[in-house]
Motif scaffolding. Structure first.
Motif, PDB file in Angstrom:
ATOM      1  N   TYR A 412       0.841  -1.182   0.000  1.00 35.96           N
ATOM      2  CA  TYR A 412       0.000   0.000   0.000  1.00 35.96           C
ATOM      3  C   TYR A 412       0.881   1.238   0.000  1.00 35.96           C
ATOM      4  CZ  TYR A 412      -4.084  -2.863   1.147  1.00 35.96           C
ATOM      5  OH  TYR A 412      -5.093  -3.789   1.115  1.00 35.96           O
ATOM      6  N   ARG A 413       0.613   2.149  -0.925  1.00 39.30           N
ATOM      7  CA  ARG A 413       1.291   3.440  -0.928  1.00 39.30           C
ATOM      8  C   ARG A 413       0.280   4.481  -0.486  1.00 39.30           C
ATOM      9  NH1 ARG A 413       5.251   4.178  -5.989  1.00 39.30           N
ATOM     10  NH2 ARG A 413       6.308   2.173  -5.878  1.00 39.30           N
ATOM     11  N   LEU A 414       0.660   5.256   0.517  1.00 35.14           N
ATOM     12  CA  LEU A 414      -0.238   6.308   0.989  1.00 35.14           C
ATOM     13  C   LEU A 414       0.479   7.640   0.836  1.00 35.14           C
ATOM     14  CD1 LEU A 414      -2.987   6.944   2.389  1.00 35.14           C
ATOM     15  CD2 LEU A 414      -1.787   6.773   4.567  1.00 35.14           C
TER      16      LEU A 414
ATOM     17  N   LEU B 361       9.453   4.856  -1.892  1.00 33.42           N
ATOM     18  CA  LEU B 361       8.212   4.087  -2.047  1.00 33.42           C
ATOM     19  C   LEU B 361       8.465   2.798  -2.840  1.00 33.42           C
ATOM     20  CD1 LEU B 361       5.701   6.984  -2.859  1.00 33.42           C
ATOM     21  CD2 LEU B 361       6.113   5.891  -0.655  1.00 33.42           C
ATOM     22  N   GLY B 368       3.137  -1.085   4.099  1.00 28.53           N
ATOM     23  CA  GLY B 368       2.720   0.292   3.858  1.00 28.53           C
ATOM     24  C   GLY B 368       3.938   1.171   3.636  1.00 28.53           C
ATOM     25  N   VAL B 369       3.970   1.879   2.514  1.00 25.23           N
ATOM     26  CA  VAL B 369       5.051   2.840   2.256  1.00 25.23           C
ATOM     27  C   VAL B 369       4.385   4.190   2.032  1.00 25.23           C
ATOM     28  CG1 VAL B 369       6.819   1.236   1.458  1.00 25.23           C
ATOM     29  CG2 VAL B 369       5.114   2.012  -0.160  1.00 25.23           C
ATOM     30  N   TYR B 370       4.708   5.144   2.897  1.00 25.63           N
ATOM     31  CA  TYR B 370       3.950   6.388   2.954  1.00 25.63           C
ATOM     32  C   TYR B 370       4.835   7.581   2.599  1.00 25.63           C
ATOM     33  CZ  TYR B 370       0.251   4.061   5.788  1.00 25.63           C
ATOM     34  OH  TYR B 370      -0.758   3.263   6.259  1.00 25.63           O
TER      35      TYR B 370
END
Lengths: 436, 436
Positions: A412-414, B361, B368-370
């Motif tokens: 998941y990229r946020l 990213l 999760g990569v934010y």
């Protein structure tokens, strides 16, 4: 250098391989293709050494056939690579894109699993297939093949790895383990290896599962069933059962148990048994089956010897031309039997009755649920996956034949603009979900 | 009746629940919703008993807060159910339809996993969320909640199960385990339970993983990072770090380590440290961090006490208002640190530099990569999943917050007309793949 140190280096190279473009990975596949073609004499020569040693060691002819790598096998693996080249990139696909709030967007993107260890039987074509699948899906792979083809494997691996490196893939993309004790070393690399795929006997796969903390994908058992419904076409049934049992009895997708609707058994069972005897299949069955045969009018069927089975024997995977036979009261009892005694691999119903078929396909809890065809179709190539790294009887992650899609996961990229959770917890902001 | 026998019965009911229509499963969710609303006084009364016992047993106030089930928590779970009601059916979706040859067609269809065991902390709202997710996804669930809310759980469970049965779901859809020794019994049900989801401390999850053959989905560690790039907005950085560390330090998605680009550290670090001290955060750091603070002009920062860290300490998950600090040479070193010391949960980069962000990213190997937001967003509700059964740090099957999609698998349906593999092996027929 030992496997553990190599695995650590691969783990560091894994994000580089994951970041490589599909053009580069396809170029590597093309380079591998060319290397195999131009280096084929080397491979065949090495394979002749392996075959000579196998003959000397009196390895069973059926296994010797598997060890062979000739023009035919080469053509097969080249056509597998060609098929992989046409398939879309399995990584970098966005499978969810959602605005959570003003300026805050979530994306789910497919990525390779990372470092995968594959331990496979002595089949040189498997080495090529597995390498190609891993290259296409951006996964680093540690390969340990059966020792009976050590010479062939070494030549194939060198050709493949050199081609991949020439095409610009990172150093750590491929590693070959050659010694048997390296398997135990590999099992201990739970920090660096993300997935193990063992192929081989049930006992071997169980050993792997019980001796590692690394997630294992594989199948432990292939107890496949065919249920002959009262509305089955008897000729089709006999043809499908013969195929599923005799075309390649050692395969995990070969049928082990045939369940027959009791109402058609007096007519169908003797016919089936005649065909099975003719094909040299050894029969096991319940008392009812053996009684019915003993009393039937067909002389050949009456003469069939049926080894008597206890209930627990129905868990048996023969992997030989042997078959269990049982009569059931319709599709419901068939499904109960399959869900209890089966291994959730592949099970088929033979019927022209849509209702019975729908019930079977819905209620049987297996990776493959078939109607009017042989269980032997459970295979990545036959499903159009180009190739497979194995067949999974687990239900998590990948089920059934595992091709490219089973070799990817996602992250998941946020993307925000300084967003903090405190604002939402305090009610200063609230989520406004909107799929993009 | 013991868990093992109950699990066997559930396994038999699992295909029935899997075959139930979305209308029936949604009707069950609505019935559960009504039952919770009309039975709320009963629940609150039971919860008051649990809270009184907790106070008597001098359970920490932060935990007592989690045990509470009041109008606010009720409203939250009702809104979660409402959100689930609006989501499409996760099962019965066809994700692949392919003609393999004339008269032979393959379909991949999503199906529930089957029987799922969830072992969760003492949080009554979790019981409601997990039950609702399992009902919606057609999975049978065995629920074991923390003993501190045993009374609340019992009332909630009875309301939920009775409502589900009234709506026509099969008997075996939901089961509550209440005794601690039932956990070990549950762990031994590898024939009947398809998946375990343990929630709780790292040690507890590890215990589960080491004592069962059932596949386990969960997270063992939450060592989350924030990397403050040279192109970060300092104010945003401080706000995000404070949120990620102090808004709920016991959460797995709270930040444990902040990495700071060395080039901005002389200016940024003292400011950050002042804010952290003010928020009562205890600091750990490298010699370099402590040296830089000792030499800085800001009096408050200079007075900060920094516990010296060894390299290995960077694996630490504090779950308290404590933080590790380290300086790095840009995004590449930050990524190496995170991939090595992190737990692949959730990591964030703070930067206005697109190139650095893209690198981060792409290369960080976490669920999760934010970019420019707090790690605390890693949560099923905040991702718009309605609810979550847990967060997975494994890479297989489901990664990150696990909602409905993580609770389904698939099966392959193959429909033929008597097709046998022998025809293809002998070249009498050949495959003609065509996606439908």
């Amino acid at each position: 250098m030992n496997i553990r140190e190599e695995a650590q280096k691969m783990k560091q190279d894994a994000p580089l391989l994951a970041a490589s473009s599909i053009e580069k990975r396809n170029a590597a596949l093309r380079a591998i293709r060319e290397a195999l073609l131009s280096g084929k004499e080397q491979v065949f020569e090495a394979n002749r050494e392996d075959l000579a040693a196998a003959a000397e060691n009196q390895i069973a002819p059926s296994i010797q056939k598997r060890l062979k790598f000739d023009e035919g096998k080469l053509a097969d693996v080249i056509s597998g690579i060609d098929q992989l080249l046409t398939l879309p990139d399995p990584i970098g696909r966005t499978t969810l894109a959602r605005r959570l709030d003003e300026g805050l967007s979530l994306f789910r993107v497919s990525v390779p699993i990372g470092v995968i260890g594959v331990i496979f039987e002595a089949r040189p074509d498997a080495l090529v297939q597995i390498s190609a699948l891993c290259v296409k899906s951006g996964n680093c792979a540690i390969l340990k093949g059966g020792k009976e083809t050590a010479n062939t494997n070494r030549v194939l691996f060198t050709l493949i790895r050199d081609a991949a490196l020439r095409a610009g893939l990172p150093q750590g993309c491929l590693l070959q383990a050659e010694l048997h004790n390296e398997i135990d070393e590999l099992l201990s690399c739970d920090r660096d290896v993300d997935l193990l795929i063992p192929r081989g006997s049930n006992a071997f796969v169980q050993y792997i599962m019980n001796h590692t903390k690394i997630p294992v994908m594989g199948h432990a058992d292939g107890v496949c069933h065919i249920y002959v419904d009262r509305a089955a076409d008897p000729e089709m049934a006999i043809s499908v059962i013969l195929d599923a049992k005799t075309q390649y009895p050692a395969a995990c997708n070969a049928v082990e148990t045939v369940l027959i609707d009791r109402s058609i058994a007096p007519d169908f069972l003797p016919k089936l048994v005649c065909s099975l005897r003719e094909a040299g299949v050894k029969l096991h069955g319940t008392k009812e089956v053996s009684g019915l045969l003993a009393g039937c009018t067909d002389e050949i069927a009456r003469g069939a010897s049926v080894a008597l089975m206890e209930e627990a024997d129905f868990h048996t995977e023969y992997l030989e031309p042997e078959l269990s036979l049982k009569l059931v009261d319709g599709v419901r009892e068939a499904v109960s039997h399959i869900n209890y005694y089966g291994s959730h691999h592949t099970d088929s119903i033979l019927t022209s009755d849509d209702e019975a078929a729908d019930y079977f396909l819905q209620m049987v809890d297996s990776a493959g649920v078939y109607r009017n065809c042989s269980t032997r179709f459970a295979d990545g190539f036959r499903y159009g996956f180009g190739a497979e790294v194995g067949i999974s009887t687990g239900k998590l992650h990948a089920r059934g034949p595992v091709g490219l899609e089973g070799l990817v996961t996602y992250k998941y990229r946020l993307i925000g603009e300084g967003h903090v959770v405190g604002d939402y917890a305090a009610g200063r902001r609230s989520f406004h979900f909107e799929d993009l």
